[in-house]
Design a protein around this motif. Structure first.
Motif, PDB file in Angstrom:
ATOM      1  N   ALA A  18       4.263 -68.657  -7.496  1.00 46.81           N
ATOM      2  CA  ALA A  18       4.368 -69.842  -8.342  1.00 46.81           C
ATOM      3  C   ALA A  18       3.095 -70.086  -9.141  1.00 46.81           C
ATOM      4  O   ALA A  18       3.135 -70.577 -10.269  1.00 46.81           O
ATOM      5  N   GLU A  19       1.968 -69.732  -8.545  1.00 46.71           N
ATOM      6  CA  GLU A  19       0.677 -70.043  -9.163  1.00 46.71           C
ATOM      7  C   GLU A  19       0.251 -69.023 -10.216  1.00 46.71           C
ATOM      8  O   GLU A  19      -0.564 -69.333 -11.088  1.00 46.71           O
ATOM      9  N   MET A  20       0.806 -67.799 -10.153  1.00 49.57           N
ATOM     10  CA  MET A  20       0.399 -66.771 -11.103  1.00 49.57           C
ATOM     11  C   MET A  20       0.832 -67.167 -12.514  1.00 49.57           C
ATOM     12  O   MET A  20       2.023 -67.248 -12.813  1.00 49.57           O
ATOM     13  N   GLY A  21      -0.143 -67.450 -13.350  1.00 49.39           N
ATOM     14  CA  GLY A  21       0.141 -67.890 -14.707  1.00 49.39           C
ATOM     15  C   GLY A  21       0.437 -69.370 -14.817  1.00 49.39           C
ATOM     16  O   GLY A  21       0.728 -69.873 -15.909  1.00 49.39           O
ATOM     17  N   ILE A  88       8.878 -68.069 -16.457  1.00 49.44           N
ATOM     18  CA  ILE A  88       9.057 -67.351 -17.722  1.00 49.44           C
ATOM     19  C   ILE A  88       8.609 -68.208 -18.894  1.00 49.44           C
ATOM     20  O   ILE A  88       7.947 -67.722 -19.825  1.00 49.44           O
ATOM     21  N   ARG A  89       8.960 -69.468 -18.853  1.00 54.14           N
ATOM     22  CA  ARG A  89       8.565 -70.365 -19.941  1.00 54.14           C
ATOM     23  C   ARG A  89       7.055 -70.482 -20.039  1.00 54.14           C
ATOM     24  O   ARG A  89       6.484 -70.521 -21.131  1.00 54.14           O
ATOM     25  N   GLY A  90       6.383 -70.489 -18.882  1.00 54.88           N
ATOM     26  CA  GLY A  90       4.921 -70.546 -18.873  1.00 54.88           C
ATOM     27  C   GLY A  90       4.382 -71.954 -18.993  1.00 54.88           C
ATOM     28  O   GLY A  90       5.103 -72.905 -19.290  1.00 54.88           O
ATOM     29  N   ASP A  91       3.099 -72.064 -18.749  1.00 60.20           N
ATOM     30  CA  ASP A  91       2.383 -73.338 -18.824  1.00 60.20           C
ATOM     31  C   ASP A  91       1.186 -73.207 -19.736  1.00 60.20           C
ATOM     32  O   ASP A  91       0.729 -72.099 -20.034  1.00 60.20           O
ATOM     33  N   LYS A  92       0.666 -74.322 -20.148  1.00 63.01           N
ATOM     34  CA  LYS A  92      -0.586 -74.331 -20.893  1.00 63.01           C
ATOM     35  C   LYS A  92      -1.371 -75.569 -20.516  1.00 63.01           C
ATOM     36  O   LYS A  92      -0.812 -76.573 -20.058  1.00 63.01           O
ATOM     37  N   LEU A  93      -2.662 -75.491 -20.680  1.00 63.42           N
ATOM     38  CA  LEU A  93      -3.527 -76.616 -20.340  1.00 63.42           C
ATOM     39  C   LEU A  93      -3.392 -77.723 -21.373  1.00 63.42           C
ATOM     40  O   LEU A  93      -3.236 -77.476 -22.566  1.00 63.42           O
ATOM     41  N   ASP A  94      -3.441 -78.957 -20.887  1.00 61.84           N
ATOM     42  CA  ASP A  94      -3.336 -80.115 -21.773  1.00 61.84           C
ATOM     43  C   ASP A  94      -4.627 -80.903 -21.794  1.00 61.84           C
ATOM     44  O   ASP A  94      -4.628 -82.129 -21.844  1.00 61.84           O
ATOM     45  N   LYS A 164     -11.601 -58.942 -17.174  1.00 59.59           N
ATOM     46  CA  LYS A 164     -10.446 -58.113 -17.502  1.00 59.59           C
ATOM     47  C   LYS A 164      -9.321 -58.990 -18.053  1.00 59.59           C
ATOM     48  O   LYS A 164      -9.127 -60.107 -17.600  1.00 59.59           O
ATOM     49  N   LYS A 165      -8.595 -58.447 -19.009  1.00 60.72           N
ATOM     50  CA  LYS A 165      -7.443 -59.152 -19.549  1.00 60.72           C
ATOM     51  C   LYS A 165      -6.298 -59.096 -18.549  1.00 60.72           C
ATOM     52  O   LYS A 165      -5.975 -58.041 -18.013  1.00 60.72           O
ATOM     53  N   ILE A 166      -5.682 -60.229 -18.263  1.00 58.53           N
ATOM     54  CA  ILE A 166      -4.561 -60.285 -17.336  1.00 58.53           C
ATOM     55  C   ILE A 166      -3.260 -60.222 -18.140  1.00 58.53           C
ATOM     56  O   ILE A 166      -3.039 -61.051 -19.023  1.00 58.53           O
ATOM     57  N   PRO A 167      -2.397 -59.228 -17.863  1.00 62.98           N
ATOM     58  CA  PRO A 167      -1.152 -59.098 -18.632  1.00 62.98           C
ATOM     59  C   PRO A 167      -0.187 -60.242 -18.345  1.00 62.98           C
ATOM     60  O   PRO A 167       0.538 -60.234 -17.345  1.00 62.98           O
ATOM     61  N   GLU A 168      -0.184 -61.222 -19.222  1.00 62.89           N
ATOM     62  CA  GLU A 168       0.571 -62.443 -18.992  1.00 62.89           C
ATOM     63  C   GLU A 168       2.059 -62.193 -18.826  1.00 62.89           C
ATOM     64  O   GLU A 168       2.682 -62.657 -17.866  1.00 62.89           O
ATOM     65  N   ARG A 169       2.661 -61.462 -19.758  1.00 61.98           N
ATOM     66  CA  ARG A 169       4.113 -61.288 -19.715  1.00 61.98           C
ATOM     67  C   ARG A 169       4.548 -60.550 -18.461  1.00 61.98           C
ATOM     68  O   ARG A 169       5.545 -60.906 -17.834  1.00 61.98           O
ATOM     69  N   SER A 230       0.319 -64.795 -27.060  1.00 60.07           N
ATOM     70  CA  SER A 230      -0.477 -63.643 -26.624  1.00 60.07           C
ATOM     71  C   SER A 230       0.059 -63.093 -25.309  1.00 60.07           C
ATOM     72  O   SER A 230       0.593 -63.833 -24.491  1.00 60.07           O
ATOM     73  N   ASP A 231      -0.100 -61.772 -25.103  1.00 63.31           N
ATOM     74  CA  ASP A 231       0.389 -61.139 -23.881  1.00 63.31           C
ATOM     75  C   ASP A 231      -0.671 -61.087 -22.796  1.00 63.31           C
ATOM     76  O   ASP A 231      -0.490 -60.463 -21.767  1.00 63.31           O
ATOM     77  N   THR A 232      -1.801 -61.755 -23.016  1.00 66.72           N
ATOM     78  CA  THR A 232      -2.848 -61.767 -21.993  1.00 66.72           C
ATOM     79  C   THR A 232      -3.389 -63.178 -21.832  1.00 66.72           C
ATOM     80  O   THR A 232      -3.370 -63.989 -22.753  1.00 66.72           O
TER      81      THR A 232
END
Length: 250
Positions: A18-21, A88-94, A164-169, A230-232
């Motif tokens: 749940a926490e990844m991404g 899948i939808r993802g989160d972003k910081l507010d 390192k870049k983390i592959p988001e998708r 972005s994919d990372t």
């Protein structure tokens, strides 16, 4: 003892997924560009213990309604499919990463995390886990707290320390797939063991659920691609952030 250990392991795995991404993992990475990683992790630990203790208490309280056990288990199982779609939808910081207090890095991180976790995916997942393991509340709490620390440590080490870049998708799809699998297994168990539906009805129900989930997943993935995300995940702090971090840590 055995069931408590199972509850712990399931809780660890579910919260890591749940926490990844998730927004709070991104928040940990953002704070790690400002403060020492150890202080960030201590703040995460404090916030998680209080936040997830509240979630476990809520989940444990819900299970006391004996007549609603089937509904509770059914909703808890379906919620994992929902968490997969949320992933899948993802989160972003507010703007939580800009929150500050006068009490230092640990309290700043703890306050920001506690607030960010309210109603977040990992808190709701903790409630769902507490309804599945009502006799092992302590195991669930320790497991979800451990899972949170593991996932945030991974984000900080890979994204900030190792730059390192983390592959988001890829991360999101793997985590979402695992969540959905748990959801389908749980739904199947509720339908066959508790509702005692016929196999034909169960298979039809699972097929409809699979079609709806696949359609929703396709829509979310397509929408993300159209938005040009972005994919990372963000990784290394900029030089200005590194200097500021060094000054604040002295």
């Amino acid at each position: 003892m055995y069931t408590g250990f199972i509850a712990f392991l399931v809780a660890v795995g579910a919260v890591v997924l749940a926490e990844m991404g998730d927004k709070t993992q991104l928040l940990a990475m953002a704070f790690a560009t400002k403060y020492q990683a150890g202080k960030v992790m201590l703040g995460v630990f404090i916030a998680t213990v209080f936040n997830h203790a509240l979630a476990v208490a809520v989940g444990n309280y819900i299970t006391r309604f004996d007549g609603a056990q089937i509904w509770i288990q059914g909703i808890a199982s379906l919620s994992f499919i929902f968490f997969g779609l949320w992933t899948i939808r993802g989160d972003k910081l507010d703007g939580e990463e800009n929150r500050t207090t006068r009490f230092g890095p640990v309290i700043t991180v703890a306050v920001a995390f506690f607030i960010a976790e309210m109603g977040d995916k990992t808190q709701l997942a903790t409630i769902a886990l507490a309804t599945k393991f009502p006799e092992n509340a302590v195991g669930v709490l320790i497991g979800t707290t451990t899972g949170m620390l593991i996932a945030d440590a991974i984000g900080i080490i890979i994204g900030v320390v190792l730059c390192k870049k983390i592959p988001e998708r890829t991360v999101k799809l793997v985590s979402a797939g695992a969540f959905m699998l748990f959801g389908f297994i749980g739904t199947y168990q509720v339908a066959t063991q508790q509702l005692q539906l016929g196999m034909t009805t169960v298979l039809l129900l699972m097929l409809v659920l699979l079609i709806l989930t696949a359609g929703a997943s396709y829509y979310l993935i397509k929408k993300e691609k159209e938005a040009g995300h972005s994919d990372t995940y963000p990784s290394c702090p900029c030089p200005e952030d590194q200097i500021k971090k060094q000054q604040e840590d002295k």
